[in-house]
Design an enzyme around this catalytic site. Structure first.
Site: not given
Ligand code: ZN
Length: 172
Positions: A46, A51, A95-96, A137-138, A141
């Protein structure tokens, strides 16, 4: 090269509250498409718009209810959790924007999410398992929250210090 460069901790945009999308127009659809491409290149499940440097309430996911389940593709604008179960589940997350670190995060096991799809239509998603963790999680953000905020203070501070030092070293 992914279409859009990733924001990495401690980028300030990762801690900001993202703005709602006024309408799902061509610019938002282009952002969603670029985010999907970026997510795939970076091998994520995701990605949230902050991000990739856009403080907008847009997320994309390519994720199933567990690692072996078929993966669905979601593009969401203005996602909102309208129901969360009392049951909790623990999942290892990464996480990226925080490459190289993972940690166990406890969240509601099932959620319902209302959102606008790529055509601007209102949809509701019911998610459990990995998909539920991913969508929460997304959405975090979009509220400036990161998975490390759920870890122990010692672990969070260790990771934050590490990335602050990397950013400082990169500047000098
Ligand atoms: Zn993340």
């Amino acid at each position: 090269m992914p279409p859009r460069p990733l924001s990495i901790l401690p980028a300030p945009i990762l801690r900001q509250t993202a703005k709602p999308v006024a309408a799902v127009d061509d610019a938002v659809r282009a952002l969603m498409a670029d985010m999907l491409d970026t997510m795939r290149v970076e091998k994520g499940l995701g990605l949230a718009a902050p991000q990739v440097g856009q403080s907008l309430r847009v997320i994309v996911m390519e994720c199933g209810e567990d690692d072996d389940a078929p993966r669905g593709v979601w593009q969401m604008a203005n996602p909102e959790i309208i129901h969360a179960s009392d049951d909790l589940a623990s999942m290892e997350e990464g996480c990226l924007s925080i490459p190289g670190y993972r940690g166990e995060v406890v969240r509601p096991a099932e959620v319902s999410v209302r959102y606008l799809d790529a055509d601007g239509a209102v949809q509701v998603m019911q998610a459990h398992g990995l998909l539920a963790a991913c969508v929460q999680h997304e959405i975090d953000h979009l509220n400036g929250r990161l998975f490390i905020d759920y870890l122990s203070r010692i672990k969070r501070e260790m990771i934050t210090r590490k990335f602050s030092k990397l950013a400082k070293d990169a500047r000098t």
